[in-house]
Scaffold this active site. Sequence first.
Site, PDB file in Angstrom:
ATOM      1  CG  HIS A   1      -2.285   0.566   0.924  1.00 13.10           C
ATOM      2  ND1 HIS A   1      -2.499   1.543  -0.031  1.00 13.10           N
ATOM      3  CD2 HIS A   1      -3.517   0.282   1.445  1.00 13.10           C
ATOM      4  CE1 HIS A   1      -3.784   1.841  -0.079  1.00 13.10           C
ATOM      5  NE2 HIS A   1      -4.427   1.094   0.801  1.00 13.10           N
TER       6      HIS A   1
ATOM      7  CG  ASP B   1      -2.624   5.047  -4.790  1.00 13.84           C
ATOM      8  OD1 ASP B   1      -2.007   5.027  -3.698  1.00 13.84           O
ATOM      9  OD2 ASP B   1      -2.494   5.949  -5.641  1.00 13.84           O
TER      10      ASP B   1
END
Length: 450
Positions: free
Chosen positions: A422, A426
């Site tokens: 992450h 995204d």
Amino acid sequence: MGIYIIRVPDIGEGIAEVEIAAWHVKEGDTVAEDQVIADIMTDKASVEVPCHMHGKVLQLGGKVGDVLAVGAELVRLEVEGEGNLKEGASPLPPVGEGGDGGAAPAGAAKVSAPAASPHPNPPPKGEGAAAPAPSAALGASKKSAAAPARAAAPHATRKEGERPLAAPSVRQRALDMGIELRLVAGSGPAGRILHEDLDAFAARGGAPAPGGSIYVERHGEEDIPVIGLRRKIAQKMQESKRRIPHFSYVEEVDVTELEALRARLNKLHGATRGKLTLLPFLVRAMVVALRDFPQINARFDDDAGVVTRYEAVHLGVATQTDGGLMVPVLRHAEGMDLWACAAGIVRIAEGARTGKAPREELSGSTITLTSLGPLGGVVSTPVINHPEVAIVGVNRIVERPMIREGQVVARQLMNLSSSFDHRVVDGMDAARFIQAVRSLLEAPALLFIE
């Protein structure tokens, strides 16, 4: 006579330390030039260490599972002539005096190790007469390690609480047969119980106990040292979970048309070009989809704060071996057709399972594919292969009802369970990437249109 020291070799690639995976000699053995004396394991591969000259083994530099620095003393030999160390030089310190729990640099342990099996993995079921694996020979519980060798005797018993020596496959078979292992005489090394001992016990009338035997209380324990490949896997998984903030995304894929195409291609070309599994199609879908998502075919050096994106797709293929999970690399998957991809996956997987994969095929992947085949379950949360930023997991194909154009029809469905880093990927981009893979798999003709 002289003393000759064989040291941990420098195998390049910035490797600073290695783990002793197996010994092929013991103290007192006479060894010949080019004879393999030990297996050492790096972060990437297992390497055989040959002997440099004829001689007699005086001391070993550690036990299986010890970590030694490159250049540390591995084996001390007595040889004809002067050797490379003056006679009378100080011997290796005994176990426990090297500091840091066996990971001392210059060979921190003096061990009279038993001759080890050439391979650190336990023997498969049915090969009970093979030599014990190092993890069993050196890392069994204190009670098991202290058990004296005993002569075979019908229905031999052991003291209460004394754990009989046996491989996991033997223990499972004894459980299936309803046999108490403490009643079985072991004919293997140190009284180890073999499959043949179970057969002999049953033949003598010690057949499975009548109903209810599986409910007998059991109090055995066994300490299994985490060494060799299993240690490397543990370290890799811990590093990945500690350094990477994972998030997972699961999507359902209708592979009915894809499976029809695969069956058709196998019928037409299977005999001449080889059978196709689902994986080559999935690899092709990932290759095509990654063109629009270069941030996913990448590696993140979080120490330097640099993400490197790759045009080439060097696909890691998670492969289960007897010793544990390995990830050999299919290089330049973007340049392969379905059959070349299928053959490449088989080749690298076989190399990993047999321990013959070259080091260059065990590192450098840019994204990883993992599949448990028919055991794939419904959903999984695969762990990213650090320093990559994504891994795609395949779950099993099941036939389920779907509504299509108002009708309930049977379709073949499969989930893709994928994880992403992450920090650099995204959630929207991860979802769009998997949706692109899904679109290609559900309309397989698109896989071949440029």
